[in-house]
Design a protein around this motif. Sequence first.
Motif: not given
Length: 195
Positions: A90-97, A130-134
Motif C-alpha cells: 500500500v502507499q503510506a501517507g508520509a515519511l518523516f526521516s 510507496a509513499v506520497r510525501q517525504s
Amino acid sequence: MTRNETLGALIVHGSYGTPEENWFPWLRTRLEKAGISVAAPHFPTPEGQDLDSWRQVLDTEVGQITEGCLLFGHSLGVAFLLDVLERSTVQAGALFSASGFTGLLGLDEFDSVNRTFVEREFDWPRIRSAVRQSFVYQGEDDPYVPQRWGQFLTEALGAERRVIPKGGHLNLEAGYDHFDLLWKDVEKVLPKPPL
C-alpha cells in the motif's frame, strides 16, 4: 494500539534507543490527540539487533502498514522504514526521516549493529512509489550522521529537507524532547476534517 486496529502512524526508534525517549512520547501524544492510532514498538537493541529481528517485531506487534499511514523514523529507524516501504503493498501517507542514513557511519559502536540494515541495495523507485510525501530533518552539527546522508536521502526520496541549526542528532541530548518543526509538516499531511 491493538494488533487489529487500523494503523495511523508508526514511530521507529534507532540503535540503542527506545520508544520512550527523545521526542517520541510527545509526538505520540500529539498524534493521538488528533485521533490517529499510533504504534511505537520496542525493537531489540543493541543485543539481538538485526534487520530480521526488527522485521519480526513489526510483523508480530503491528503487522502490515495501512494505506495513508504516517511513518516516523529516527537515526537507524529511517533505514528500517525504507525496508518497510520497499516491502509494502500500500502507499503510506508520509515519511518523516530524522537524522537518517543508509550506509555505514565509520563508528564501530553503531556500524556493528546497523550493518544488516544498511549494507544492501535499496529499491529507490519502489520506495518512492510507496509513499506520497517525504521529509528529511538533519541537525547541521549532527555528531554521528554526516550531512551527505541528509542530502542523499533528500534526493533519493524526492523529499523536502530541513537542516536545523544546533540540532545535533535531533535527540534528547540536543534538547529534543519535542519537535515543533516536524509537527508543522505533520499538520500539512493530516486529513482535513469535513466542513
